[in-house]
Design an enzyme around this catalytic site. Structure first.
Site, PDB file in Angstrom:
ATOM      1  N   ASP A 117       0.649  -1.306  -0.106  1.00 50.96           N
ATOM      2  CA  ASP A 117      -0.106   0.057   0.068  1.00 50.96           C
ATOM      3  C   ASP A 117       0.757   1.274  -0.031  1.00 50.96           C
ATOM      4  O   ASP A 117       0.387   2.196  -0.674  1.00 50.96           O
ATOM      5  CB  ASP A 117      -0.915  -0.095   1.156  1.00 50.96           C
ATOM      6  N   GLU A 139       3.455 -10.028  11.282  1.00 51.13           N
ATOM      7  CA  GLU A 139       2.918  -9.594  10.082  1.00 51.13           C
ATOM      8  C   GLU A 139       4.050  -9.074   9.078  1.00 51.13           C
ATOM      9  O   GLU A 139       4.282  -9.493   7.828  1.00 51.13           O
ATOM     10  CB  GLU A 139       1.989  -8.229  10.078  1.00 51.13           C
TER      11      GLU A 139
END
Ligand code: 9WN
Length: 427
Positions: free
Chosen positions: A167, A393
């Site tokens: 992103d 993550e």
């Protein structure tokens, strides 16, 4: 099973929601498109049936035009994530599915995952007609990319940073700064309840993410907004499309359909990727179609074409991966952005930290290319970094400290996959 495999299995069980897996309980409480494909690749070792269901449930949210949505919302959890179902209101758009979804897409790794799920138990897969169901869905998805996102260049383009799965990559900085569509006022940031602000995108980035998404939504997500201010060709997105076309050829073969159109499409995308080659950077990079420029940044996205057997610049890519910019084998996994760049940040999301999905893709590519030592070192690092930090993550490539959220599904799934296939072992 080893203790690590068991721990990975527990993460996947914990994040299972009956017919799909959430990426992480708090931060991402819905079904995400490319996450589900990575998750199915690991889940197949625990339960082939669940892995099939993971993909089937995403396919059931396919739009009439063939797109597989970025997010399928659990409408009971709509206030836990922004932007949610109330933002998209997909039900008012003709051709949207029964489920509430985002109108955007994510990288097309699904056919690759479907084939891997099939080969883990072909007899069971045939009995359940898994590929018969998946094939037309995948063909429609790839047709969407070709017809609605393709162009004369032969590559598909993105209309939002979220579509890259990476992103806040520096690729998008200049275009976002130049975009008039911004959300004014308070920016909802429920994500910051689950991850530190300096490990996530900024509010300024979010105001443009939301402004662009609102504009796309307000044109009924129809891709025919000729003046849309954000249009990019991304190397990883297109390399995964080509790799998935090769998987579709295997699927077609298995079903007695003609594999040749898929092989031809994969070859055409591989050739078209050359327009993203940046000689000075020594790797592929994204092209801004609005401003007509190749982005002068090295990111992990530009290494993913290594997955393609006939990609032209494989030797240069291997050199770049091993050199000072990504330092393969000398830092944790593969950094998302050039270690030597001014824009590198070891903690912030896709601007430096190392992610497990891109490392897994590169471990596959290295293995397929016969670079077995490098592949094994990377696979071992994926498993060790996942296990030592409760399946983070992402990690800081220098300190190897965990970043973002924990008990992250694709981290667990991909570590499990490497262990099960004997690509890595636990010491
Ligand atoms: C927006 C779910 C997703 C991943 C993306 C990752 C992140 C979402 C967010 O989480 O993006 O889609 O809210 O930041 O960048 O790759 O699919 O895990």
């Amino acid at each position: 099973m080893s203790g690590v495999a068991e721990a990975a299995g527990r993460v996947l069980l914990e994040n299972w929601r009956g017919s799909y897996t959430v990426p992480a309980g708090g931060l991402y409480p819905h079904q995400w498109s490319w996450d589900s494909a990575f998750i199915a690749i690991g889940l197949r070792h625990l339960s082939v049936e669940r892995a099939q269901l993971e993909l089937d449930s995403l396919f059931s949210a396919q739009w009439a035009d063939g797109r597989l949505p970025q997010i399928v919302f659990d409408t009971r959890k709509d206030d836990g994530y922004s932007p949610g179902a109330a933002f998209w209101r997909s039900e008012r758009i003709t051709g949207s599915p029964a489920a509430s979804t985002s109108g955007l897409v994510q990288p097309p790794n699904h056919a690759m995952a479907a084939w891997l799920v099939h080969v883990s138990d072909p007899a069971q897969s045939r009995r359940r007609g898994f590929l018969e169901r998946a094939y037309p869905r995948l063909v429609a998805w790839h047709s969407y990319l070709l017809e609605r996102r393709g162009g004369a260049s032969g590559l598909a383009h993105l209309v939002h940073p979220w579509e890259s799965g990476m992103d806040n990559s520096p690729y998008w900085d200049a275009a976002l700064a130049d975009t008039p569509d911004r959300l004014a006022g308070d920016i909802p940031r429920p994500d910051l309840q689950h991850a530190a602000a300096d490990q996530r995108p900024t509010n300024a980035e979010y105001s443009t993410y939301l402004g662009l998404a609102a504009r796309y939504r307000d044109h009924d997500c129809d891709d025919r907004d000729a003046d849309f201010p954000f249009r990019f060709e991304d190397p990883a997105f297109n390399a995964l499309w080509a790799r998935s076309e090769l998987a579709l050829a295997d699927i077609a073969d298995e079903l007695g359909a003609d594999p040749e159109p898929h092989r031809a499409r994969a070859a055409a995308i591989t050739v078209a990727l050359e327009r993203l080659w940046h000689q000075g950077m020594g790797m592929y990079t994204a092209r801004d179609l609005v401003r007509g420029q190749l982005q002068p940044f090295r990111t992990v996205s530009g290494l993913i074409p290594l997955l393609l057997p006939t990609v032209r610049h494989a030797d240069e890519l291997l050199g770049t991966l091993a050199g000072e910019h990504f330092a393969l084998g000398r830092v944790g996994l593969v950094p998302s952005h050039d270690l030597t760049a001014e824009t590198f940040d070891p903690s912030r999301y896709w601007r430096g930290p190392s992610w497990f999905n891109t490392a897994w893709l590169l471990a596959e590519a290295l293995h397929d290319r016969g670079e077995h030592d490098a592949a094994a070192t990377l696979a071992h690092d994926i498993v060790a970094s996942a296990a030592h930090h409760d399946f983070p993550e992402y990690i800081d490539p220098h300190s190897r400290e965990p970043r973002g959220t924990r008990r992250f599904s694709w981290t667990a799934a991909l570590a499990l996959d490497l262990l099960h296939r004997g690509r890595a072992s636990v010491e």
